[in-house]
Design a protein around this motif. Sequence first.
Motif, PDB file in Angstrom:
ATOM      1  N   PRO A  30     -76.990  26.233  50.067  1.00 31.81           N
ATOM      2  CA  PRO A  30     -76.266  26.398  51.329  1.00 31.81           C
ATOM      3  C   PRO A  30     -76.406  25.170  52.229  1.00 31.81           C
ATOM      4  CG  PRO A  30     -78.353  27.556  51.414  1.00 31.81           C
ATOM      5  CD  PRO A  30     -78.217  27.038  50.012  1.00 31.81           C
ATOM      6  N   GLY A  31     -75.553  25.090  53.222  1.00 28.40           N
ATOM      7  CA  GLY A  31     -75.723  24.092  54.264  1.00 28.40           C
ATOM      8  C   GLY A  31     -74.846  22.872  54.170  1.00 28.40           C
ATOM      9  N   THR A  32     -73.970  22.776  53.199  1.00 31.20           N
ATOM     10  CA  THR A  32     -73.068  21.635  53.112  1.00 31.20           C
ATOM     11  C   THR A  32     -71.775  22.062  52.450  1.00 31.20           C
ATOM     12  OG1 THR A  32     -72.751  19.405  52.218  1.00 31.20           O
ATOM     13  CG2 THR A  32     -74.068  20.916  50.914  1.00 31.20           C
ATOM     14  N   TYR A  33     -70.694  21.417  52.816  1.00 32.79           N
ATOM     15  CA  TYR A  33     -69.397  21.750  52.231  1.00 32.79           C
ATOM     16  C   TYR A  33     -69.162  21.032  50.912  1.00 32.79           C
ATOM     17  CZ  TYR A  33     -67.763  17.178  53.765  1.00 32.79           C
ATOM     18  OH  TYR A  33     -67.616  15.831  53.930  1.00 32.79           O
ATOM     19  N   TRP A  34     -69.901  19.941  50.628  1.00 32.87           N
ATOM     20  CA  TRP A  34     -69.653  19.209  49.376  1.00 32.87           C
ATOM     21  C   TRP A  34     -70.484  19.824  48.265  1.00 32.87           C
ATOM     22  CZ3 TRP A  34     -74.188  16.633  48.044  1.00 32.87           C
ATOM     23  CH2 TRP A  34     -75.065  16.307  49.098  1.00 32.87           C
ATOM     24  N   GLN A  35     -69.908  19.832  47.092  1.00 31.75           N
ATOM     25  CA  GLN A  35     -70.469  20.586  45.967  1.00 31.75           C
ATOM     26  C   GLN A  35     -71.023  19.713  44.855  1.00 31.75           C
ATOM     27  OE1 GLN A  35     -70.478  24.280  45.940  1.00 31.75           O
ATOM     28  NE2 GLN A  35     -70.320  23.560  48.044  1.00 31.75           N
ATOM     29  N   THR A  36     -71.072  18.405  45.058  1.00 33.23           N
ATOM     30  CA  THR A  36     -71.538  17.515  43.989  1.00 33.23           C
ATOM     31  C   THR A  36     -73.046  17.300  44.079  1.00 33.23           C
ATOM     32  OG1 THR A  36     -70.785  15.699  45.397  1.00 33.23           O
ATOM     33  CG2 THR A  36     -69.370  16.323  43.559  1.00 33.23           C
ATOM     34  N   TRP A  37     -73.789  18.411  44.104  1.00 34.42           N
ATOM     35  CA  TRP A  37     -75.240  18.344  44.124  1.00 34.42           C
ATOM     36  C   TRP A  37     -75.791  19.667  43.624  1.00 34.42           C
ATOM     37  CZ3 TRP A  37     -78.800  20.441  48.140  1.00 34.42           C
ATOM     38  CH2 TRP A  37     -78.193  21.426  48.919  1.00 34.42           C
ATOM     39  N   GLY A  78     -74.188  15.181  40.378  1.00 35.29           N
ATOM     40  CA  GLY A  78     -72.851  15.778  40.414  1.00 35.29           C
ATOM     41  C   GLY A  78     -72.981  17.290  40.491  1.00 35.29           C
ATOM     42  N   GLY A  79     -71.848  17.961  40.512  1.00 34.49           N
ATOM     43  CA  GLY A  79     -71.875  19.420  40.614  1.00 34.49           C
ATOM     44  C   GLY A  79     -70.490  19.992  40.402  1.00 34.49           C
ATOM     45  N   SER A  80     -70.396  21.293  40.392  1.00 34.77           N
ATOM     46  CA  SER A  80     -71.474  22.190  40.758  1.00 34.77           C
ATOM     47  C   SER A  80     -72.407  22.563  39.592  1.00 34.77           C
ATOM     48  CB  SER A  80     -70.893  23.490  41.338  1.00 34.77           C
ATOM     49  OG  SER A  80     -70.045  24.125  40.388  1.00 34.77           O
ATOM     50  N   SER A  81     -72.046  22.145  38.371  1.00 35.56           N
ATOM     51  CA  SER A  81     -72.926  22.383  37.216  1.00 35.56           C
ATOM     52  C   SER A  81     -74.011  21.312  37.185  1.00 35.56           C
ATOM     53  CB  SER A  81     -72.115  22.376  35.916  1.00 35.56           C
ATOM     54  OG  SER A  81     -71.059  23.308  35.955  1.00 35.56           O
ATOM     55  N   ALA A  82     -74.676  21.138  38.323  1.00 36.94           N
ATOM     56  CA  ALA A  82     -75.600  20.032  38.507  1.00 36.94           C
ATOM     57  C   ALA A  82     -76.808  20.131  37.592  1.00 36.94           C
ATOM     58  CB  ALA A  82     -76.054  19.994  39.976  1.00 36.94           C
ATOM     59  N   GLY A  83     -77.489  21.273  37.636  1.00 40.35           N
ATOM     60  CA  GLY A  83     -78.689  21.435  36.829  1.00 40.35           C
ATOM     61  C   GLY A  83     -78.403  21.420  35.345  1.00 40.35           C
ATOM     62  N   SER A  84     -77.264  21.977  34.947  1.00 40.54           N
ATOM     63  CA  SER A  84     -76.907  21.980  33.530  1.00 40.54           C
ATOM     64  C   SER A  84     -76.793  20.560  32.997  1.00 40.54           C
ATOM     65  CB  SER A  84     -75.595  22.738  33.321  1.00 40.54           C
ATOM     66  OG  SER A  84     -75.771  24.128  33.483  1.00 40.54           O
ATOM     67  N   ALA A  85     -76.116  19.687  33.752  1.00 41.67           N
ATOM     68  CA  ALA A  85     -75.957  18.304  33.307  1.00 41.67           C
ATOM     69  C   ALA A  85     -77.277  17.568  33.299  1.00 41.67           C
ATOM     70  CB  ALA A  85     -74.955  17.586  34.213  1.00 41.67           C
TER      71      ALA A  85
END
Length: 352
Positions: A78-85, A104-111
């Motif tokens: 939560p807390g930000t509009y950008w999803q690349t994290w 990157g994101g939103s599959s950040a942890g997977s990558a």
Amino acid sequence: MSIPATLEAIGRLDPDLSAFIEVWGEEALARERRTDPELPLAGLPFAVKGPSGVRSYPARRLTAAGAVAVGSTAVPGPGTYWQTWGLGAYGPTRNPWRADRTPGGSSAGSAAAVAAGMVGMATGSDGAGSVRIPAAWCGVFGLKTTNGLLPSPDRTGLASAGVLTPTAADARAYLRCVLDTYEPVAPALPLRAVWSADLGFADTEPEVAAVALAAVERLDCAGVLRPVDARPVLLDPFGAWSAVRGGRPSQGAAVRAENDRRLDALFASADVLLTPATPNRPHGHDGPGRDVYSTALTWAFNLSGHPAASVPAGFTSDGCPVGLQLVAARGADVSLLEMAVAAQEGLIAVPP
């Protein structure tokens, strides 16, 4: 890699990367012991995207084939509009290549988990580039399937299931498992390929474009593709994508229809469309900056529904991975994967 080895790698590496939200160690070991060794993916460890990822259709199919989910990976907090994290158990998810940058994101942890070698497969979902962007920035392979091909909880129809693996060849096990019919055919080489650095509207960083174009030129030298003399120009999908996501699809209908017409014409005479996966390199953990859209080259294909993938193309001078995006005709997911396999093999055959 065995389940114990996977859990050891996660325990050793994840405190620095924060790719996982949860790790299901005891449950994974117990499931491995109960798994029928005759199943096609018996004992294969994989990770799932986010807290609810284990309930996704691909995860259930992988589990039914004997694969074992070892944990849920980080997604944006939560807390930000950008999803690349991403936000994992140890804080913001860090890029394995550069800890000061996002994966990157939103599959950040997977990558990040795949890039670091913690797992060899992780599920993802892609509504605007959420598989392809982290795949590009973490230097791994990422596939977004044709919209509607696999069940998705996204009511807008923009998001589709995907997977992240070290190489395109590693993703064959995923497609073989999740598709009802899987009939791979080696692509006829050279592929008729159309290249675009910007799709006619994106503000692509010159060095990112240069790295991706150099990969295309190496594939030409390797005999994998033959460039088609065409300059694809699409209408900027920002407004149309936003309208669909906001539940107002009629407001973006005209742009969507025109881009569909242009893409249909392109694939009538080409096998694959090639672009950089992102217009920019990985940004810092404080965000991409005002009016910077890492999705600029990906979300057009969430609107159009085409399958798309990112393969590692090389690095910028400051050590950031760059992805080459491959886009194929709707429904040509298996063919696209085999094109990506050929592309990665070609890039190995003709080094920079």
